[in-house]
Design an enzyme around this catalytic site. Structure first.
Site, mmCIF file in Angstrom:
data_model
loop_
_atom_site.group_PDB
_atom_site.id
_atom_site.type_symbol
_atom_site.label_atom_id
_atom_site.label_comp_id
_atom_site.label_asym_id
_atom_site.label_seq_id
_atom_site.Cartn_x
_atom_site.Cartn_y
_atom_site.Cartn_z
ATOM 1 N N GLY A 179 2.339 -5.506 7.243
ATOM 2 C CA GLY A 179 1.696 -6.417 6.570
ATOM 3 C C GLY A 179 0.118 -6.926 7.283
ATOM 4 O O GLY A 179 -0.192 -6.354 8.421
ATOM 5 N N SER A 180 -0.155 -7.910 6.752
ATOM 6 C CA SER A 180 -1.461 -8.518 7.480
ATOM 7 C C SER A 180 -1.386 -9.185 8.779
ATOM 8 O O SER A 180 -0.067 -9.545 8.878
ATOM 9 C CB SER A 180 -2.233 -9.214 6.580
ATOM 10 O OG SER A 180 -1.441 -10.576 6.129
ATOM 11 N N GLU B 251 4.006 -4.426 12.209
ATOM 12 C CA GLU B 251 3.139 -3.418 11.999
ATOM 13 C C GLU B 251 1.809 -4.166 11.294
ATOM 14 O O GLU B 251 2.369 -4.297 9.868
ATOM 15 C CB GLU B 251 3.541 -2.320 11.111
ATOM 16 C CG GLU B 251 4.587 -1.574 11.935
ATOM 17 C CD GLU B 251 3.793 -0.628 13.105
ATOM 18 O OE1 GLU B 251 2.752 -0.798 13.052
ATOM 19 O OE2 GLU B 251 4.860 0.122 14.033
ATOM 20 N N LEU B 252 0.848 -4.483 11.813
ATOM 21 C CA LEU B 252 -0.367 -5.245 10.979
ATOM 22 C C LEU B 252 -1.547 -4.528 10.907
ATOM 23 O O LEU B 252 -1.438 -3.429 10.557
ATOM 24 C CB LEU B 252 -0.412 -6.403 11.845
ATOM 25 C CG LEU B 252 1.025 -7.194 12.467
ATOM 26 C CD1 LEU B 252 0.814 -8.283 13.206
ATOM 27 C CD2 LEU B 252 1.721 -7.730 11.087
ATOM 28 N N LYS C 142 12.214 -7.364 1.393
ATOM 29 C CA LYS C 142 11.392 -8.222 0.357
ATOM 30 C C LYS C 142 10.161 -7.237 0.105
ATOM 31 O O LYS C 142 9.374 -7.117 0.947
ATOM 32 C CB LYS C 142 11.029 -9.676 0.899
ATOM 33 C CG LYS C 142 10.289 -10.297 -0.120
ATOM 34 C CD LYS C 142 9.470 -11.459 0.222
ATOM 35 C CE LYS C 142 7.967 -11.012 0.541
ATOM 36 N NZ LYS C 142 7.527 -10.531 -0.765
ATOM 37 N N PRO C 143 10.002 -6.742 -0.889
ATOM 38 C CA PRO C 143 8.773 -6.041 -1.315
ATOM 39 C C PRO C 143 7.470 -6.943 -1.616
ATOM 40 O O PRO C 143 7.725 -8.243 -1.424
ATOM 41 C CB PRO C 143 9.137 -5.362 -2.512
ATOM 42 C CG PRO C 143 10.107 -6.007 -3.217
ATOM 43 C CD PRO C 143 10.882 -7.070 -2.143
ATOM 44 N N SER C 144 6.380 -6.527 -1.609
ATOM 45 C CA SER C 144 5.149 -7.400 -1.828
ATOM 46 C C SER C 144 5.487 -7.824 -3.194
ATOM 47 O O SER C 144 5.898 -7.093 -4.154
ATOM 48 C CB SER C 144 3.970 -6.185 -1.888
ATOM 49 O OG SER C 144 2.663 -6.927 -2.342
ATOM 50 N N GLU C 145 4.790 -8.755 -3.461
ATOM 51 C CA GLU C 145 4.924 -9.470 -5.104
ATOM 52 C C GLU C 145 3.952 -8.580 -5.918
ATOM 53 O O GLU C 145 4.443 -8.532 -7.167
ATOM 54 C CB GLU C 145 3.942 -10.843 -4.977
ATOM 55 C CG GLU C 145 4.558 -12.034 -4.168
ATOM 56 C CD GLU C 145 4.078 -11.765 -2.654
ATOM 57 O OE1 GLU C 145 3.958 -10.687 -2.005
ATOM 58 O OE2 GLU C 145 3.684 -13.052 -2.147
ATOM 59 N N ASN D 122 0.807 -1.243 -0.080
ATOM 60 C CA ASN D 122 -0.091 0.008 -0.062
ATOM 61 C C ASN D 122 1.060 1.363 0.103
ATOM 62 O O ASN D 122 0.268 2.240 -0.541
ATOM 63 C CB ASN D 122 -0.977 0.068 1.015
ATOM 64 C CG ASN D 122 -0.516 0.045 2.658
ATOM 65 O OD1 ASN D 122 0.748 -0.441 2.672
ATOM 66 N ND2 ASN D 122 -1.370 0.445 3.448
ATOM 67 N N GLU E 179 -10.934 -6.155 9.058
ATOM 68 C CA GLU E 179 -10.286 -4.962 8.188
ATOM 69 C C GLU E 179 -10.898 -5.262 6.898
ATOM 70 O O GLU E 179 -10.709 -6.257 6.271
ATOM 71 C CB GLU E 179 -8.875 -5.305 8.241
ATOM 72 C CG GLU E 179 -8.238 -4.434 7.614
ATOM 73 C CD GLU E 179 -6.672 -4.407 7.491
ATOM 74 O OE1 GLU E 179 -6.266 -5.455 7.139
ATOM 75 O OE2 GLU E 179 -5.671 -3.289 8.026
HETATM 76 P P1 NAD Z 1 0.455 -9.106 3.238
HETATM 77 O O1 NAD Z 1 0.429 -9.679 4.676
HETATM 78 O O2 NAD Z 1 -0.332 -10.396 2.539
HETATM 79 O O3 NAD Z 1 1.963 -9.218 2.679
HETATM 80 C C1 NAD Z 1 2.721 -8.076 3.380
HETATM 81 C C2 NAD Z 1 4.132 -8.925 3.208
HETATM 82 O O4 NAD Z 1 4.431 -9.973 3.903
HETATM 83 C C3 NAD Z 1 4.391 -9.088 1.471
HETATM 84 O O5 NAD Z 1 5.811 -9.127 1.241
HETATM 85 C C4 NAD Z 1 4.100 -10.703 1.689
HETATM 86 O O6 NAD Z 1 5.035 -11.279 0.503
HETATM 87 C C5 NAD Z 1 4.892 -11.069 3.093
HETATM 88 N N1 NAD Z 1 4.443 -12.231 3.606
HETATM 89 C C6 NAD Z 1 2.990 -12.868 3.483
HETATM 90 N N2 NAD Z 1 3.098 -14.017 4.264
HETATM 91 C C7 NAD Z 1 4.251 -14.223 4.678
HETATM 92 C C8 NAD Z 1 4.935 -15.423 5.293
HETATM 93 N N3 NAD Z 1 4.227 -16.295 5.754
HETATM 94 N N4 NAD Z 1 6.276 -15.336 5.581
HETATM 95 C C9 NAD Z 1 6.987 -14.245 5.157
HETATM 96 N N5 NAD Z 1 6.608 -13.215 4.674
HETATM 97 C C10 NAD Z 1 5.094 -13.336 4.291
HETATM 98 O O7 NAD Z 1 -0.272 -7.823 3.494
HETATM 99 P P2 NAD Z 1 -0.379 -6.905 2.172
HETATM 100 O O8 NAD Z 1 -1.863 -7.277 1.398
HETATM 101 O O9 NAD Z 1 0.710 -6.730 1.202
HETATM 102 O O10 NAD Z 1 -0.660 -5.477 2.952
HETATM 103 C C11 NAD Z 1 -1.848 -5.107 3.295
HETATM 104 C C12 NAD Z 1 -2.026 -5.288 4.999
HETATM 105 O O11 NAD Z 1 -0.751 -4.716 5.739
HETATM 106 C C13 NAD Z 1 -2.965 -4.819 5.712
HETATM 107 O O12 NAD Z 1 -3.609 -5.570 6.628
HETATM 108 C C14 NAD Z 1 -2.731 -3.416 6.196
HETATM 109 O O13 NAD Z 1 -3.520 -3.298 7.424
HETATM 110 C C15 NAD Z 1 -1.338 -3.940 6.698
HETATM 111 N N6 NAD Z 1 -0.595 -2.613 6.857
HETATM 112 C C16 NAD Z 1 -0.065 -2.373 8.236
HETATM 113 C C17 NAD Z 1 0.381 -1.090 8.140
HETATM 114 C C18 NAD Z 1 0.718 -0.895 9.744
HETATM 115 O O14 NAD Z 1 1.697 0.336 9.732
HETATM 116 N N7 NAD Z 1 0.360 -1.457 10.909
HETATM 117 C C19 NAD Z 1 1.056 -0.275 7.313
HETATM 118 C C20 NAD Z 1 0.538 -0.793 5.876
HETATM 119 C C21 NAD Z 1 -0.227 -1.924 5.788
#
Ligand code: NAD
Length: 493
Positions: free
Chosen positions: A236-237, A258-259, A183-186, A160, A393
C-alpha cells in the site's frame, strides 16, 4: 455486463458475502462498489466488524495448528489444486478485476496469470531446505536451526492488483504453514472474495483463509493490533505503511512493507531510442499508471531529448483509451474519483509551477460527460527535478520528461526522492549500465528492459518504499521463523 458476475453458480454468488473462518457471512452494514468506467454502483459488500475479526482469528488459530503438521509436499498439493481452479475460473476472475478496478481486460487476464504464478512459485518450494545443521561444540551433539511457520499472518492489500496481490500474500503464507486473514482495499473487495472462493473450491481447509472487508484504519488496524496475529504483510501507500509499522511495534512482530514508488527511467545519449521510447511508454501507462514500478519520471540526456519527446508524444497521442472490456483498448480509467482528483491536482500544480502540457492534462476528449474516472494520458515538459510532480508518487497516466547533461547529475536526481523501489536505465554502454546499477539507491534496477517483476526475484523497496519484500526465496523466508534445537545424543565410546 456486471450482472453476469452475480448468479447462483458464480464465484461471488447472487450477492457478495464476506469469508470468515470458512463461512460466507453477510452483515447489516454494507459498502458500495462502483465501476470506474462508468461511476455506477453495481454491488455492495458487507462491512466487517470486530466480531468477524475475532471469529476469523479463532478459526485461523485452530486451522493453522493442523495445517502446520502437513508436510511441504502435502501443502503444495493444495496449492496446485488452487492453480487448477484459477485456470477454470480465469475469465470470470478477469471480469471481476475489470468491473471493480478498471484496468483493461487484456491486463486483467495478465493479472490472473500473475496470480497463478505466485501459487506456482510457492508450490515449487516443496523441496526447499527447511533448516541448517551447524557444527556442534562436542561429539554426540546436534545443533539444528529449523524453519517454522510464523502462525497467523494479517495481509493488507491495495486496489491496483486486487487478485494478484491476494495471491502474492496467500501463496507463500500457506506454503510456509501459516493461516492468513486478508483485508482487501475498500475500493476493490470483490477480487479477493472471488479468490477466496477459488481457494475454498480447491479444498483449502476452513479457517485457513479469511477475507474481511472494511476500512483500513478500522479493520486493518484491528488486525494489526490483535494478539493472535503474529506477522503483518502490507502492500500500500507509504502513509499506511508508517501507521501500520507504528502499531505493530507495540507487539514486536515482523512486518513486511511494499510501499509507494517513484521509478525513474534514465535514457542516455547512446540508448537504443526505439526501445527506450516503447518501454518508457508501456511502463508509464500500464494499468492507467497505477503500478508501484511504473515509470513516474523520465530523464533523457540532452543529445536525444528533443527526438525522444517527439516520438513519445506521438505514441501517446495514438494510445487508445476506452471501454476496458474492449480487447483493443490500451488504457482504462483511474480507479476512483479521489484518485482522479489527486492526479489532476498534481498536473495543475506542475502547470502552475511552469510545466508545459504536451498532450492530455485532464479528461480525454469526448469523455467529458462520462461518469467514469477517465484521465487522458499526459506528457509534461519544461519540468525541473525539484517540482512536486517529480518528487512525489503520482500513480496516474502522467509523465514528466526532464533533460539532463551528465551521468553524475542524473544519478543524483534519480536518487533524490524519498522512494527507492524500482529504476530503469537505457544505454548501450556496458560500463554506464554497471556503474548505474552500483549507484542507484533502489531495490530493483532494470537495464534495457521493464517489468513486471518475476516471482523468483525479490521485490523490495529501499528508503520509504518499504521494509522486507515479496517473492522468491527472500520473500518466502518472511513467512517463516527459526527455532534452534540443541540435542545431546551421547558420544560413542
Ligand atoms: P493505501 O495505503 O491507501 O491502502 C492500502 C491498504 O491499506 C488498503 O487495504 C487500506 O484499507 C489499508 N490501510 C490504509 N491505512 C491503514 C491503516 N492505518 N491501518 C491498516 N490498514 C490501512 O494504498 P492504495 O491507495 O490502496 O494503493 C496504492 C499504493 O500502494 C501506492 O502508493 C502504490 O505505490 C502502493 N503499492 C505498492 C506496491 C509494492 O509492491 N511496493 C504494489 C502495489 C501498490
Amino acid at each position: 455486463m456486471t450482472a453476469t458476475l452475480f448468479t447462483k453458480g458464480s464465484l461471488l454468488g447472487a450477492s457478495p458475502a464476506m469469508f470468515v473462518g470458512g463461512e460466507w457471512v453477510t452483515t447489516d452494514g454494507t459498502r458500495p462498489v462502483d465501476n470506474p468506467a462508468t461511476g455506477e454502483v453495481f454491488t455492495a459488500v458487507p462491512e466487517g466488524k470486530q466480531e468477524h475479526i475475532e471469529d476469523a482469528l479463532a478459526r485461523a488459530s485452530a486451522a493453522q495448528k493442523e495445517w502446520a503438521r502437513r508436510s511441504y509436499v502435502e501443502r503444495a498439493a493444495v496449492l496446485e489444486e488452487i492453480i487448477r481452479h484459477i485456470d477454470a475460473h480465469a475469465e470470470e476472475l478477469a471480469q471481476i478485476v475489470v468491473a471493480e478496478q478498471g484496468k483493461t481486460i487484456t491486463e486483467a487476464r495478465g493479472e490472473v496469470g500473475g496470480a497463478k504464478a505466485f501459487f506456482d512459485y510457492a508450490a515449487s518450494q516443496k523441496y526447499r531446505n527447511v533448516g541448517e545443521l551447524a557444527a556442534p561444540a562436542a561429539h554426540g551433539q546436534q545443533l539444528v536451526i529449523r524453519e517454522e511457520p510464523v502462525g497467523i499472518v494479517a495481509a493488507i492489500i491495495p486496489w491496483n492488483f486486487p487478485a494478484a496481490i491476494f495471491a502474492r500474500k496467500v501463496a507463500p503464507a500457506l506454503m510456509a504453514g501459516n493461516a492468513i486473514v486478508l483485508k482487501p482495499s475498500e475500493v476493490t473487495p470483490l477480487s479477493a472474495l472471488a479468490m477466496a472462493k477459488v481457494c475454498q473450491l480447491a479444498g483449502v481447509p476452513d479457517g485457513l483463509i479469511s477475507v474481511i472487508t472494511g476500512p483500513g484504519r478500522v479493520i486493518g488496524a484491528a488486525l494489526v493490533e490483535h494478539p493472535l496475529v503474529s506477522m503483518v504483510t502490507v502492500t500500500g501507500s507509504t502513509r499506511a505503511g508508517k501507521e501500520i509499522l507504528a502499531k505493530a511495534s507495540d507487539k514486536i512482530i515482523p512486518v513486511s512493507l511494499e510501499l509507494g514508488g517513484k521509478a525513474p527511467v534514465i535514457v542516455f545519449d547512446d540508448a537504443d531510442l526505439d526501445l527506450a521510447v516503447q518501454q518508457a511508454f508501456e511502463a508509464r501507462f500500464w494499468n492507467c499508471g497505477q503500478v508501484c514500478t511504473c515509470n513516474e519520471r523520465t530523464y533523457v540526456q540532452r543529445g536525444v531529448y528533443d527526438e525522444f519527446v517527439k516520438r513519445f508524444v506521438a505514441k501517446v497521442q495514438d494510445l487508445k483509451v476506452g471501454d476496458p472490456l474492449d480487447d483493443t483498448s490500451q488504457m482504462g480509467p483511474k480507479v476512483s474519483q479521489a484518485e482522479w482528483d489527486k492526479v489532476k491536482a498534481f498536473v495543475d500544480a506542475a502547470v502552475e509551477a511552469g510545466a508545459k502540457v504536451e498532450t492530455g492534462g485532464g479528461r480525454p476528449d469526448g469523455m467529458e460527460d462520462s461518469g467514469g474516472y477517465w484521465f487522458a494520458p499526459t506528457v509534461l515538459t519544461n519540468v525541473t527535478n525539484h517540482m512536486e510532480i517529480v518528487q512525489q508518487e503520482v500513480f496516474g497516466p502522467v509523465l514528466p520528461i526532464i533533460p539532463f547533461d551528465t551521468y553524475k547529475e542524473v544519478i543524483e536526481w534519480a536518487n533524490s526522492t524519498v522512494y527507492g523501489l524500482t529504476s530503469h536505465v537505457y544505454t548501450e554502454n556496458f560500463r554506464t549500465a554497471m556503474r548505474a546499477t552500483d549507484d542507484l539507491e533502489f531495490g530493483e534496477v532494470y537495464i534495457n528492459r521493464i517489468g513486471p517483476e518475476e516471482v523468483q526475484g525479490f521485490h523490495t523497496g529501499w528508503k520509504l518504499s518499504g521494509l522486507g519484500g515479496d517473492d522468491g526465496v527472500h520473500g518466502f523466508e518472511r513467512y517463516t521463523r527459526r527455532k534452534t534445537v540443541y540435542t545431546d545424543y551421547g558420544s560413542s565410546t
